[in-house]
Design an enzyme around this catalytic site. Structure first.
Site, mmCIF file in Angstrom:
data_model
loop_
_atom_site.group_PDB
_atom_site.id
_atom_site.type_symbol
_atom_site.label_atom_id
_atom_site.label_comp_id
_atom_site.label_asym_id
_atom_site.label_seq_id
_atom_site.Cartn_x
_atom_site.Cartn_y
_atom_site.Cartn_z
ATOM 1 N N MET A 1 -4.146 1.117 2.891
ATOM 2 C CA MET A 1 -2.926 0.320 2.733
ATOM 3 C C MET A 1 -3.080 -0.496 1.456
ATOM 4 O O MET A 1 -4.043 -1.251 1.308
ATOM 5 C CB MET A 1 -2.781 -0.585 3.960
ATOM 6 C CG MET A 1 -1.572 -1.461 4.018
ATOM 7 S SD MET A 1 -1.659 -2.424 5.569
ATOM 8 C CE MET A 1 -0.119 -3.329 5.477
ATOM 9 N N SER A 2 -2.168 -0.331 0.520
ATOM 10 C CA SER A 2 -2.293 -0.988 -0.785
ATOM 11 C C SER A 2 -2.257 -2.506 -0.665
ATOM 12 O O SER A 2 -1.637 -3.061 0.243
ATOM 13 C CB SER A 2 -1.159 -0.542 -1.719
ATOM 14 O OG SER A 2 -1.271 0.821 -2.021
#
Length: 219
Positions: free
Chosen positions: A65-66
């Site tokens: 997840m960025s």
């Protein structure tokens, strides 16, 4: 922010938005969208303490997840307005598409992992996001049944821009995609589709997992 937020959650989100501003995010609509999506809902409960930190976090299926600042910067670069139809390639946790849903008329997101799509759909249901749908599919092929799109965002790195995605982009539309090898630093590219040819601009160095063709067989 919902009325049910605790004081601690409200303080967390206020600090979160301030940090995004300090990272150079200026678009008020993007900041508001980031504020409206409860990031902890998209994070493994064991990692809840890091939900609002500016770090990437692991999610199932070996994906990530960025970090929030990158989510916000990519959202700002995409230039979404209220009448737009948006395609996201690479659903992941579902967080990026949830942010986009607060800016666009409709958002379609596709991922090769059934587990991720199922979990994202459950989160969208909790949040009541009715203009957002997730599908299992080959991201390189886009989503032709829902095309054309005003904006397309790819959250995985490709060696080159998949032709199917350009085909599904409206004239005047914008495509955002990391270009480069999956095991190296890539460059985030912004493409504007025009009759006379595509305008391509390099924005920033990024690091994403590779865009893989096909649908995962087991996950």
């Amino acid at each position: 922010m919902s009325g049910g937020d605790s004081e601690g959650e409200k303080a967390e989100r206020m600090a979160f938005i301030l940090a995004l501003r300090q990272h150079g995010i200026r678009d008020v609509a993007v900041l508001r969208a980031m504020e409206l999506v409860p990031r902890p809902l998209f994070v493994d409960p064991q990692l809840r303490a890091f939900a609002y930190d500016d770090v990437s976090l692991p999610i199932p299926c070996g994906q990530t997840m960025s970090q929030p600042s990158l989510v916000a910067a990519m959202t700002e670069a995409l230039g979404v307005v209220a009448e737009h139809a948006v395609l996201e390639v690479g659903t992941g946790s579902g967080y990026q598409a949830a942010v986009l849903s607060h800016l666009a008329a409709r958002v379609v997101t596709v991922d090769r992992y059934r587990t991720l799509v199922s979990e994202a759909l459950a989160r969208y249901e909790v949040l009541g996001l009715r203009n957002l749908t997730a599908y299992v599919g080959d991201g390189m092929l886009g989503m032709p049944s829902r095309a054309p799109f005003d904006r397309i965002m790819v959250t995985a790195a490709a060696r080159e821009i998949p032709p199917a995605l350009l085909d599904q982009l409206k004239l005047g539309g914008v495509l955002l995609i990391p270009i480069g090898k999956g095991d190296e630093v890539q460059v985030l590219v912004r493409v504007v589709k025009e009759q006379s040819g595509n305008q391509v601009r390099e924005l920033m160095p990024v690091r994403f997992l590779p865009l893989i063709p096909g649908v995962a067989a087991t996950l």
